[in-house]
Enzyme design. Structure first.
Site, PDB file in Angstrom:
ATOM      1  N   SER A  87       0.820  -1.212   0.000  1.00 40.19           N
ATOM      2  CA  SER A  87       0.000   0.000   0.000  1.00 40.19           C
ATOM      3  C   SER A  87       0.859   1.269   0.000  1.00 40.19           C
ATOM      4  O   SER A  87       1.675   1.469  -0.898  1.00 40.19           O
ATOM      5  CB  SER A  87      -0.959  -0.048   1.199  1.00 40.19           C
ATOM      6  OG  SER A  87      -2.005   0.883   1.052  1.00 40.19           O
ATOM      7  N   HIS A 239      -7.606  -5.762  -0.357  1.00 38.11           N
ATOM      8  CA  HIS A 239      -6.409  -4.934  -0.204  1.00 38.11           C
ATOM      9  C   HIS A 239      -5.368  -5.572   0.708  1.00 38.11           C
ATOM     10  O   HIS A 239      -4.169  -5.458   0.453  1.00 38.11           O
ATOM     11  CB  HIS A 239      -6.805  -3.559   0.349  1.00 38.11           C
ATOM     12  CG  HIS A 239      -5.685  -2.575   0.396  1.00 38.11           C
ATOM     13  ND1 HIS A 239      -5.041  -2.125  -0.736  1.00 38.11           N
ATOM     14  CD2 HIS A 239      -5.080  -1.944   1.443  1.00 38.11           C
ATOM     15  CE1 HIS A 239      -4.093  -1.262  -0.398  1.00 38.11           C
ATOM     16  NE2 HIS A 239      -4.093  -1.133   0.919  1.00 38.11           N
TER      17      HIS A 239
END
Length: 258
Positions: A87, A239
């Site tokens: 991320s 994610h």
């Protein structure tokens, strides 16, 4: 500034793990046991996150984060390393590749942040108002930790009490919100295309097709901009890819760094 670090040093190739926003080394808990068979491992809680210091003097820019991580490589005596970054950590890793490409062998970016602009200038100005940290506190805490986790998982059944506790722990620290405000002020925005196109480090992009935080479209754009990159996507994955697909992530890391 004091940084929390987990490491395992042996005679195997080094690998540096960089977590994402509002996270910690805990992000990699499911792949660490797999990686330790093949690598020397350094995993650091970034300044302002996890168990590291929540400094009120550090300039929380991606470039400074990158410089801190480069210093960590020096601290452990490595001349080069592989990097696995998740991320927001992906932007830090890319900045490392921009600043010191000779220090990095291969990049593995997991659902990397990309193409975000700096914070709105009016929001930055507002951050100097008294008690703005309390506003940020209530804004983030308006949702339960479990609700935040639902946004990063495709498979909701994987969310358990341990995850809720670990991801909720830093949200209870007052220092976290002060550091977060400084990140809001100093984050310079993600690297633009013309800078990405100059990064020659071989890069593997790994994405969950159901990522709601950083859509796979960002990965498809990154693979076009980075000169030496490939993209792998996983079905039915969100994610927090290291929680949902640890074995696949490990195998792809091995293939890319061998």
């Amino acid at each position: 500034m004091k940084l929390y670090c987990e490491y395992l040093l042996n005679d195997k190739p080094p690998i540096l793990l960089i977590h994402g926003f509002a996270s910690s080394t805990y992000t990699f808990r499911r792949i660490l046991p797999l990686l330790q068979e093949r690598y020397s491992i350094i995993a650091v809680d970034l300044p302002g996150f996890g168990k590291s210091e929540k400094s009120t003097s550090f300039i929380y820019s991606f470039e400074n984060y990158a410089k801190v991580m480069i210093e960590c490589i020096h601290k452990f005596g490595f001349s080069t390393t592989h990097i696995v970054a998740h991320s927001m950590g992906g932007q830090i890793a890319l900045n490392m590749a921009r600043l010191a490409p000779e220090k990095i062998n291969k990049l593995v970016l997991l659902c990397s942040s990309g193409y975000l602009n700096p914070a709105n200038k009016y929001l930055v100005w507002s951050s100097y108002f008294p008690f703005f940290d309390k506003f940020i506190y209530y804004y983030i805490r308006r949702k339960e930790v479990k609700d935040h986790l639902k946004n990063v998982f495709f498979n909701q059944n994987l969310i358990n009490e341990d995850l809720i506790h670990e991801f909720g722990r830093p949200l209870a620290e007052k220092g976290f919100y002060k550091a977060l405000i400084r990140l809001l002020r100093h984050r310079e925005g993600d690297l633009p295309s013309h800078q990405l196109q100059k990064i020659k480090v071989p890069t593997l992009l790994i994405w969950g097709k159901e990522d709601r935080v950083v859509p796979v479209a960002v990965g498809k754009r990154l693979v076009r901009d980075l000169p030496d990159a490939q993209l792998i996507t996983y079905e039915n994955t969100g994610h927090l890819i290291t929680e949902e697909r640890p074995e696949f992530v490990f195998k792809n890391i091995i293939m890319h760094t061998s």
